[in-house]
Design a protein around this motif. Sequence first.
Motif, PDB file in Angstrom:
ATOM      1  N   VAL A 196       0.850  -1.203   0.000  1.00  0.00           N
ATOM      2  CA  VAL A 196       0.000   0.000   0.000  1.00  0.00           C
ATOM      3  C   VAL A 196       0.885   1.253   0.000  1.00  0.00           C
ATOM      4  CG1 VAL A 196      -1.676   1.338   1.358  1.00  0.00           C
ATOM      5  CG2 VAL A 196      -1.979  -1.147   1.097  1.00  0.00           C
ATOM      6  N   HIS A 197       1.924   1.255   0.824  1.00  0.00           N
ATOM      7  CA  HIS A 197       2.807   2.433   0.888  1.00  0.00           C
ATOM      8  C   HIS A 197       3.492   2.690  -0.452  1.00  0.00           C
ATOM      9  CE1 HIS A 197       3.119   2.152   5.556  1.00  0.00           C
ATOM     10  NE2 HIS A 197       1.989   2.663   5.142  1.00  0.00           N
ATOM     11  N   ARG A 198       3.940   1.632  -1.088  1.00  0.00           N
ATOM     12  CA  ARG A 198       4.612   1.815  -2.386  1.00  0.00           C
ATOM     13  C   ARG A 198       3.639   2.307  -3.455  1.00  0.00           C
ATOM     14  NH1 ARG A 198       7.468  -1.339   0.668  1.00  0.00           N
ATOM     15  NH2 ARG A 198       9.747  -1.485   0.408  1.00  0.00           N
ATOM     16  N   LEU A 199       2.414   1.825  -3.398  1.00  0.00           N
ATOM     17  CA  LEU A 199       1.415   2.260  -4.396  1.00  0.00           C
ATOM     18  C   LEU A 199       1.082   3.741  -4.216  1.00  0.00           C
ATOM     19  CD1 LEU A 199      -0.928  -0.874  -4.373  1.00  0.00           C
ATOM     20  CD2 LEU A 199       0.632  -0.166  -6.207  1.00  0.00           C
ATOM     21  N   GLN A 200       0.918   4.168  -2.958  1.00  0.00           N
ATOM     22  CA  GLN A 200       0.605   5.591  -2.761  1.00  0.00           C
ATOM     23  C   GLN A 200       1.799   6.464  -3.125  1.00  0.00           C
ATOM     24  OE1 GLN A 200      -0.902   5.424   1.231  1.00  0.00           O
ATOM     25  NE2 GLN A 200       1.062   5.751   2.204  1.00  0.00           N
ATOM     26  N   ASP A 201       3.006   5.975  -2.876  1.00  0.00           N
ATOM     27  CA  ASP A 201       4.192   6.746  -3.281  1.00  0.00           C
ATOM     28  C   ASP A 201       4.312   6.836  -4.800  1.00  0.00           C
ATOM     29  OD1 ASP A 201       4.845   7.207  -0.698  1.00  0.00           O
ATOM     30  OD2 ASP A 201       6.442   5.694  -0.578  1.00  0.00           O
ATOM     31  N   ALA A 202       3.781   5.825  -5.497  1.00  0.00           N
ATOM     32  CA  ALA A 202       3.835   5.843  -6.968  1.00  0.00           C
ATOM     33  C   ALA A 202       2.770   6.769  -7.565  1.00  0.00           C
ATOM     34  CB  ALA A 202       3.663   4.427  -7.514  1.00  0.00           C
ATOM     35  N   GLY A 203       1.877   7.277  -6.711  1.00  0.00           N
ATOM     36  CA  GLY A 203       0.899   8.253  -7.207  1.00  0.00           C
ATOM     37  C   GLY A 203      -0.531   7.732  -7.321  1.00  0.00           C
ATOM     38  N   LEU A 204      -0.762   6.503  -6.861  1.00  0.00           N
ATOM     39  CA  LEU A 204      -2.133   5.993  -6.873  1.00  0.00           C
ATOM     40  C   LEU A 204      -2.980   6.837  -5.921  1.00  0.00           C
ATOM     41  CD1 LEU A 204      -3.302   3.531  -8.438  1.00  0.00           C
ATOM     42  CD2 LEU A 204      -0.834   3.364  -8.226  1.00  0.00           C
ATOM     43  N   LYS A 205      -4.147   7.229  -6.380  1.00  0.00           N
ATOM     44  CA  LYS A 205      -5.021   8.076  -5.546  1.00  0.00           C
ATOM     45  C   LYS A 205      -6.139   7.257  -4.899  1.00  0.00           C
ATOM     46  CE  LYS A 205      -3.302  12.250  -5.954  1.00  0.00           C
ATOM     47  NZ  LYS A 205      -1.930  11.714  -5.967  1.00  0.00           N
ATOM     48  N   GLU A 206      -6.277   6.010  -5.324  1.00  0.00           N
ATOM     49  CA  GLU A 206      -7.268   5.130  -4.695  1.00  0.00           C
ATOM     50  C   GLU A 206      -6.662   3.745  -4.564  1.00  0.00           C
ATOM     51  OE1 GLU A 206     -11.293   5.012  -6.009  1.00  0.00           O
ATOM     52  OE2 GLU A 206     -11.287   7.119  -6.622  1.00  0.00           O
ATOM     53  N   ILE A 207      -6.806   3.174  -3.383  1.00  0.00           N
ATOM     54  CA  ILE A 207      -6.256   1.834  -3.140  1.00  0.00           C
ATOM     55  C   ILE A 207      -7.301   0.997  -2.415  1.00  0.00           C
ATOM     56  CG2 ILE A 207      -4.375   0.514  -2.061  1.00  0.00           C
ATOM     57  CD1 ILE A 207      -2.658   3.103  -2.214  1.00  0.00           C
ATOM     58  N   GLU A 208      -7.580  -0.197  -2.946  1.00  0.00           N
ATOM     59  CA  GLU A 208      -8.491  -1.121  -2.260  1.00  0.00           C
ATOM     60  C   GLU A 208      -7.626  -1.973  -1.352  1.00  0.00           C
ATOM     61  OE1 GLU A 208     -12.139  -2.449  -4.558  1.00  0.00           O
ATOM     62  OE2 GLU A 208     -11.106  -4.333  -4.215  1.00  0.00           O
ATOM     63  N   VAL A 209      -7.741  -1.745  -0.067  1.00  0.00           N
ATOM     64  CA  VAL A 209      -6.745  -2.240   0.881  1.00  0.00           C
ATOM     65  C   VAL A 209      -6.985  -3.678   1.329  1.00  0.00           C
ATOM     66  CG1 VAL A 209      -5.682  -1.806   3.136  1.00  0.00           C
ATOM     67  CG2 VAL A 209      -6.341   0.123   1.696  1.00  0.00           C
ATOM     68  N   THR A 210      -8.243  -4.011   1.645  1.00  0.00           N
ATOM     69  CA  THR A 210      -8.518  -5.329   2.217  1.00  0.00           C
ATOM     70  C   THR A 210     -10.017  -5.597   2.163  1.00  0.00           C
ATOM     71  OG1 THR A 210      -8.144  -6.714   4.196  1.00  0.00           O
ATOM     72  CG2 THR A 210      -8.695  -4.409   4.589  1.00  0.00           C
ATOM     73  N   SER A 211     -10.428  -6.709   2.750  1.00  0.00           N
ATOM     74  CA  SER A 211     -11.863  -6.958   2.825  1.00  0.00           C
ATOM     75  C   SER A 211     -12.239  -7.513   4.186  1.00  0.00           C
ATOM     76  CB  SER A 211     -12.305  -7.912   1.709  1.00  0.00           C
ATOM     77  OG  SER A 211     -11.580  -9.101   1.747  1.00  0.00           O
ATOM     78  N   PHE A 212     -13.407  -7.084   4.650  1.00  0.00           N
ATOM     79  CA  PHE A 212     -13.923  -7.552   5.938  1.00  0.00           C
ATOM     80  C   PHE A 212     -14.955  -8.644   5.661  1.00  0.00           C
ATOM     81  CE2 PHE A 212     -11.778  -3.729   7.027  1.00  0.00           C
ATOM     82  CZ  PHE A 212     -11.308  -3.948   8.321  1.00  0.00           C
ATOM     83  N   VAL A 213     -14.418  -9.800   5.251  1.00  0.00           N
ATOM     84  CA  VAL A 213     -15.254 -10.957   4.920  1.00  0.00           C
ATOM     85  C   VAL A 213     -14.930 -12.074   5.904  1.00  0.00           C
ATOM     86  CG1 VAL A 213     -15.418 -10.311   2.477  1.00  0.00           C
ATOM     87  CG2 VAL A 213     -13.581 -11.829   3.210  1.00  0.00           C
ATOM     88  N   SER A 214     -15.613 -13.190   5.752  1.00  0.00           N
ATOM     89  CA  SER A 214     -15.376 -14.290   6.685  1.00  0.00           C
ATOM     90  C   SER A 214     -13.974 -14.869   6.496  1.00  0.00           C
ATOM     91  CB  SER A 214     -16.426 -15.376   6.449  1.00  0.00           C
ATOM     92  OG  SER A 214     -15.967 -16.569   7.025  1.00  0.00           O
ATOM     93  N   PRO A 215     -13.184 -14.969   7.575  1.00  0.00           N
ATOM     94  CA  PRO A 215     -11.837 -15.540   7.447  1.00  0.00           C
ATOM     95  C   PRO A 215     -11.874 -17.018   7.071  1.00  0.00           C
ATOM     96  CG  PRO A 215     -12.352 -15.096   9.752  1.00  0.00           C
ATOM     97  CD  PRO A 215     -13.484 -14.535   8.945  1.00  0.00           C
ATOM     98  N   LYS A 216     -13.036 -17.660   7.287  1.00  0.00           N
ATOM     99  CA  LYS A 216     -13.151 -19.066   6.865  1.00  0.00           C
ATOM    100  C   LYS A 216     -13.261 -19.141   5.346  1.00  0.00           C
ATOM    101  CE  LYS A 216     -15.377 -20.727  11.031  1.00  0.00           C
ATOM    102  NZ  LYS A 216     -16.682 -20.662  11.651  1.00  0.00           N
ATOM    103  N   TRP A 217     -13.886 -18.139   4.751  1.00  0.00           N
ATOM    104  CA  TRP A 217     -14.044 -18.121   3.298  1.00  0.00           C
ATOM    105  C   TRP A 217     -12.775 -17.614   2.614  1.00  0.00           C
ATOM    106  CZ3 TRP A 217     -18.877 -18.309   0.162  1.00  0.00           C
ATOM    107  CH2 TRP A 217     -19.953 -18.866   0.881  1.00  0.00           C
ATOM    108  N   VAL A 218     -12.201 -16.560   3.146  1.00  0.00           N
ATOM    109  CA  VAL A 218     -11.007 -15.959   2.525  1.00  0.00           C
ATOM    110  C   VAL A 218      -9.946 -15.711   3.613  1.00  0.00           C
ATOM    111  CG1 VAL A 218     -10.156 -14.135   0.983  1.00  0.00           C
ATOM    112  CG2 VAL A 218     -12.547 -14.815   0.844  1.00  0.00           C
ATOM    113  N   PRO A 219      -9.189 -16.754   3.946  1.00  0.00           N
ATOM    114  CA  PRO A 219      -8.221 -16.640   5.062  1.00  0.00           C
ATOM    115  C   PRO A 219      -7.193 -15.525   4.866  1.00  0.00           C
ATOM    116  CG  PRO A 219      -8.359 -18.922   4.236  1.00  0.00           C
ATOM    117  CD  PRO A 219      -9.234 -18.099   3.357  1.00  0.00           C
ATOM    118  N   GLN A 220      -6.837 -15.260   3.620  1.00  0.00           N
ATOM    119  CA  GLN A 220      -5.785 -14.262   3.351  1.00  0.00           C
ATOM    120  C   GLN A 220      -6.167 -12.864   3.850  1.00  0.00           C
ATOM    121  OE1 GLN A 220      -2.443 -13.462   2.828  1.00  0.00           O
ATOM    122  NE2 GLN A 220      -2.460 -14.907   1.137  1.00  0.00           N
ATOM    123  N   MET A 221      -7.456 -12.591   3.986  1.00  0.00           N
ATOM    124  CA  MET A 221      -7.879 -11.252   4.396  1.00  0.00           C
ATOM    125  C   MET A 221      -8.170 -11.164   5.902  1.00  0.00           C
ATOM    126  SD  MET A 221      -7.890  -9.224   1.652  1.00  0.00           S
ATOM    127  CE  MET A 221      -6.410  -9.973   0.974  1.00  0.00           C
TER     128      MET A 221
END
Length: 306
Positions: free
Chosen positions: A34-59
């Motif tokens: 996220v830090h590298r993307l904002q430093d590169a000039g991205l003005k919008e970043i989709e950071v994560t998701s608040f979903v079930s950890p059983k469905w998507v453990p990575q988040m």
Amino acid sequence: MKLPAQVKLVDVGPRDGLQNEKQPVSAEVKIGLVHRLQDAGLKEIEVTSFVSPKWVPQMADNAEVMHGIVRKPGVLYSVLTPNMKGFEAAIAAPRDEWPDEIVVFGAASEAFSQKNINCSIAESIERFAPVVEAARAKGIAVRGAMSCTVGCPYEGEIAPAKVGYLAQLMKGIGVQRVDVADTIGVGTPRKVQAAMEATLAHFDVDAISGHFHDTYGQALVNTLAALELGVWNFQSSSAGLGGCPYAKGATGNVATEDVVYMLHGMGIATGIDLDKLIDAGVYISEALGREPNSRASKAIRTKRAG
Ligand code: HMG
Ligand code: MG
């Protein structure tokens, strides 16, 4: 046809890009991306998701990632929240760690809605409505992702009328802007334009973004096809990361590097520093132990190596 003079890109790599990774990626690395993307000039970043950890453990480390990012003024940070439980988790932190925008995500295909969020399209809208209301009451913006707008892994081709129907439902509950997503990357330019046109019947062109996976190598031409309709917001993933766990066989989003290279070559401004963006893609790819999945990145890095 006159194309937009500028484009805003949302890098969805930290969320869409990483959600499908089987190997655990630490919160520290996600924050570093996220830090590298904002430093590169991205003005919008989709950071994560608040979903079930059983469905998507990575988040599962969503709150840790939101807590760890050092925000840059002028950048919008968004997160996925499929229901009130997700929304409440997203705002459980102090206010300065809240997302600027939440994303409710529905599908133009009934079968995909069931597989992805375990409910019908109509039920999903019922679940989203209180989330949208609560977010807007707290001054948080609301985006609606519309999956499978040209094709579905379970239902095949999707008629534009189904996209229009979903867009109308999203509009009806107060969603402010929508993503027209080709989740499995099967779309071709005219089909993508038809999905966009069906959405344009309900949302202003400024409130529509294109979200193209690159499974069949069509994402850049589909981006151009959307630009021809005046669409100027697009989502992409640095290093071409990604895929949806409930869309088997579908590969990542179009690489942000490739989109930026195309747009800059056409004289369309993005505000993004392509060299820094390439470095962000290398950073996350090294953490994953692979090469960035971006042709522009590869070509420019080869040139750099001289
Ligand atoms: P469900 O099982 O129907 O929900 O899941 P439920 O309300 O019956 O709850 C079941 C369990 O999940 C309970 O826990 C809840 O507490 C928990 P248990 O009692 O069994 O221990 N739960 C939650 N936990 C954490 N956060 C939550 C939450 N909600 C319930 N928000 C749900 C419904 C939507 C939660 C589930 O189906 C889910 O998490 N799905 C994952 C969907 C997902 O993340 N998909 C990938 C993102 S979408 C995408 O990639 C497409 C996109 O990129 C655009 C495109 O390309 O098309 C956006
Ligand atoms: Mg996606």
